[in-house]
Every structure is written in C-alpha cells, then in structure tokens.
Design a protein around this motif. Structure first.
Motif, short mmCIF file in Angstrom:
data_model
loop_
_atom_site.label_atom_id
_atom_site.label_comp_id
_atom_site.label_asym_id
_atom_site.label_seq_id
_atom_site.Cartn_x
_atom_site.Cartn_y
_atom_site.Cartn_z
N PHE A 196 -2.23 24.09 -45.58
CA PHE A 196 -1.83 22.97 -46.45
C PHE A 196 -2.20 21.42 -45.68
CE2 PHE A 196 0.81 19.36 -48.05
CZ PHE A 196 0.52 19.45 -49.51
N CYS A 197 -1.79 21.82 -44.25
CA CYS A 197 -2.26 20.67 -43.34
C CYS A 197 -3.57 20.46 -43.16
CB CYS A 197 -1.64 20.82 -42.11
SG CYS A 197 0.12 20.65 -41.87
N GLU A 198 -4.45 21.65 -43.17
CA GLU A 198 -5.85 21.68 -43.16
C GLU A 198 -6.47 20.82 -44.15
OE1 GLU A 198 -7.87 25.34 -42.38
OE2 GLU A 198 -8.57 24.30 -40.58
N ARG A 199 -6.16 21.42 -45.63
CA ARG A 199 -6.59 20.66 -46.61
C ARG A 199 -6.43 19.01 -46.95
NH1 ARG A 199 -4.09 25.17 -49.24
NH2 ARG A 199 -2.34 23.58 -50.23
N HIS A 200 -5.40 18.76 -45.77
CA HIS A 200 -5.07 17.15 -46.08
C HIS A 200 -5.47 16.48 -44.77
CE1 HIS A 200 -2.67 18.60 -49.37
NE2 HIS A 200 -2.68 17.30 -50.03
N GLU A 201 -6.24 17.25 -44.18
CA GLU A 201 -7.01 16.73 -42.73
C GLU A 201 -6.05 16.19 -41.73
OE1 GLU A 201 -9.56 13.55 -44.18
OE2 GLU A 201 -10.97 14.86 -45.18
N VAL A 202 -4.76 16.94 -41.69
CA VAL A 202 -3.72 16.51 -40.80
C VAL A 202 -4.02 17.38 -39.55
CG1 VAL A 202 -1.12 16.73 -40.48
CG2 VAL A 202 -2.29 15.65 -42.51
N LYS A 203 -3.74 16.69 -38.34
CA LYS A 203 -3.82 17.82 -37.02
C LYS A 203 -2.53 17.53 -36.38
CE LYS A 203 -8.67 17.16 -36.82
NZ LYS A 203 -9.91 16.95 -35.86
N GLY A 204 -2.30 18.21 -35.37
CA GLY A 204 -1.22 18.24 -34.64
C GLY A 204 -0.54 19.43 -34.26
N THR A 205 0.67 19.47 -33.82
CA THR A 205 1.54 20.82 -33.36
C THR A 205 2.68 20.99 -34.28
OG1 THR A 205 0.27 20.88 -31.29
CG2 THR A 205 2.16 22.20 -31.66
N LEU A 206 2.88 22.03 -34.93
CA LEU A 206 4.11 22.22 -35.61
C LEU A 206 4.75 23.79 -34.96
CD1 LEU A 206 3.16 21.19 -39.09
CD2 LEU A 206 4.76 19.94 -37.85
N LEU A 207 6.14 23.47 -34.73
CA LEU A 207 6.48 24.82 -34.26
C LEU A 207 7.71 25.47 -35.03
CD1 LEU A 207 7.45 23.73 -30.47
CD2 LEU A 207 5.56 24.46 -31.47
N LEU A 208 7.51 26.56 -35.45
CA LEU A 208 8.40 27.12 -36.48
C LEU A 208 9.15 28.24 -35.70
CD1 LEU A 208 6.28 27.60 -39.37
CD2 LEU A 208 7.93 26.07 -39.57
#
Length: 327
Positions: free
Chosen positions: A28-40
């Motif tokens: 989902f992030c990739e489709r919306h051109e969003v970068k960064g780091t998310l930790l789950l």
C-alpha cells in the motif's frame, strides 16, 4: 515550498497478527509513493514515513481503518526533499526496544502533560526531569536542566533507573519524575517501567519534543539546541524546520559545523566521533561508497545504496544498537 509530508507515528496495541500485516502495508505504501521505515510487533506499530501529502494521508487512513489502530498517534512536518531513500516495513520483537519483558505501555504509561503545560511542570524544583533519549541525540539539544542518563541505547535505561534509585541516586526518594523523548513512544515505555518499579507520580510530554517544538513559541521555550530525527533531515528546530546538522555516514553521529570543520572529518569516511575506530576493511568500504556517492552527485542523481526493503517472510529482526527509527 516544501513538497514532502513527513509523519511520525506510533501506537501501542496488541497485534497478534502483525506478521500478516507487513506485506499488505508495504504494498500500500509503495503504491502511494510513500517511503520511510515502519516497525511492526505484537505490541504495536512505530515509524516515520514521508511522501506526497495525499499518499501519506492515504497510509494513515489505511492504518486507522483497522479498529485496533483507530486512535493511532501521528505528528506532521514538511521537508524540501524526500527525507528517506527507500521504504522498509520490518517485523520486530518490540516497536521500541527496552529488552524488559511485560512492560505494559498500553495500560501503565505515566500521566500525559500537554506541551503548553510542560514548562510549568519542569520548572518545579521538586520534579526530576529526565531525557530518555540516547547520548548522541541529547548531545545536540535538550530541555534546560534535564538529566542525561548517557545511554548508548534504550536497553540501558532500566539499568540506569536501578542505579539511580539507590542511596544517593538522582531518583532516590524522588516522588515526581517527568520524562520526554522525540515523539513520545520511548516515554510511554519508560514511564510504564518506572511505575512498575513503584514510582507513582510519573509524567511525560505528550507528543514528545516534536509536538513541543511545533506548538510552543520559541520565545516561551525551555528547549536548548536542535532535535535529532531519524531521517535525512538529521535535526529540526522550532516550527519543525530543518536544522543545521548532517550525519556521519561512517558512525551515524550528528555533526555540527565544528565537527565538519575538524581535520578528522572526511565526508562519508570519518568524523571526530569515530576517527581511528574502524578497521581498514571498513574504511575501504566507506571510501568506495563515497566514490559512488560523488559519482551519483556529479550525475545529479541520488545515491541510495543497496535496496533493503522486505524481510524474508515471517522473520523477526533482532534489535541492533542503532535502530532505523527510535520513535
């Protein structure tokens, strides 16, 4: 005009299915051109993302569509350039690594103090004010008079508490303790830990330093210096404008003007904090990487190194000394 919206977010919440959340979230992030780091992790989500405003807002809405994350906390700022090289969604044992089992941040965190009420609290001489960030973060800015535990990682914080709770310690017989961190997440865990150790009047800055710098006028501020952030901006100042620090690519320490003027500073290779501490093999890697950086710069391209975005399915990353995002 700033083109990229930056959102720092976290939520302590029970996510027993966190492994299954990673792949759809990444896509989902990739489709919306969003970068960064998310930790789950099973205890929740933590991270910082950036991208076009509509993309970041879409990701936040996607997360909050899960009823468990409907109350997800986030803070916004803006960047002139994309502050992340790539997108990472990682599985962790903890979303902020303390290393103490069963710290119930979701239910045991201390009392929230809003930024406009923070000054009055920390001005009280009976309150011990503790900066729960790591030493390299504290080195470029903190609240005037705050205690620096001089930790290299958050895992050292419980030991510091134990030492300072003994006879003659800073926390010994102190009934009121106020804590702060960059965005609030480490404070939720640290105040919960203190409460588990018998401290009753424990407070923390709601929204962290970032919310304070965003909302408290500079003329009323008790903040001294700049605030380290875990992206390519390196630091921010009041109003969350980008600060004046750069990052040493060899040791990841923030570098001010004096550091960069030092004879020990060689861009991408060494700085006054790490000069002489790396092996020749490491130094050779740094030199080669810097050559590639300069080549990309001459071509007006951005050097982003090796793509490292997804973990093997189901794997949980072990904590390191410096995480991609501490907040």
């Amino acid at each position: 005009m700033a083109h990229f919206l930056v959102a720092a977010l976290y939520k302590f919440v029970h996510l027993p299915d966190y492994r299954a959340l990673r792949e759809p979230l990444f896509d989902f992030c990739e489709r919306h051109e969003v970068k960064g780091t998310l930790l789950l992790a099973e205890e929740g989500i933590n991270g910082t993302i950036a991208g076009p405003s509509e993309g970041v807002q879409a990701v936040l809405a996607y997360l909050r569509a899960d009823p468990r994350m409907a109350a997800l906390s986030h803070k916004e700022s803006w960047a002139q350039e994309m502050p992340f090289y790539r997108l990472k969604v990682k599985l962790k044992r903890e979303i902020v690594t303390m290393g103490i089992p069963n710290v119930q941040a979701q239910s045991m965190a201390g009392t929230y103090v809003k930024p406009d009420e923070w000054n009055a609290l920390i001005d009280d001489p009976d309150v011990v004010v503790v900066d729960v960030r790591n030493d390299y973060e504290v080195s470029i800015g903190s609240f005037a008079g705050a205690v620096n535990p001089h930790t290299e990682s958050f895992t050292e914080f419980p030991q510091w508490v134990q030492e300072q709770s003994g006879e003659g310690g800073l926390l010994n017989k102190k009934t009121r303790v106020a804590m702060f961190c960059t965005g609030g997440i480490r404070c939720e865990k640290s105040t919960a830990y203190l409460r588990s150790q018998g401290f009753e009047q424990v407070y923390h800055l709601e929204g962290g330093i970032l919310k304070y710098l965003e909302t408290v006028p500079s003329e009323q501020s008790r903040w001294d210096g700049e605030c380290f952030v875990f992206d390519e901006r390196v630091s921010v100042v009041h109003g969350l404008d980008q600060g004046h620090y750069e990052l040493c690519r060899a040791c990841r320490q923030p570098l001010g003007a004096a550091d960069r003027a030092s004879d020990l500073f060689v861009e991408g290779i060494s700085c006054p904090h790490c000069y002489g501490k790396h092996s020749e093999e490491q130094m050779q890697r740094f030199r080669e990487r810097q050559k590639q950086v300069e080549l990309a710069r001459s071509r007006r391209q951005r050097h982003i190194g090796v793509r490292m975005d997804k973990q093997p399915a189901g794997s949980v990353e072990q904590p390191g000394k410096h995480s991609d995002t501490a907040e």
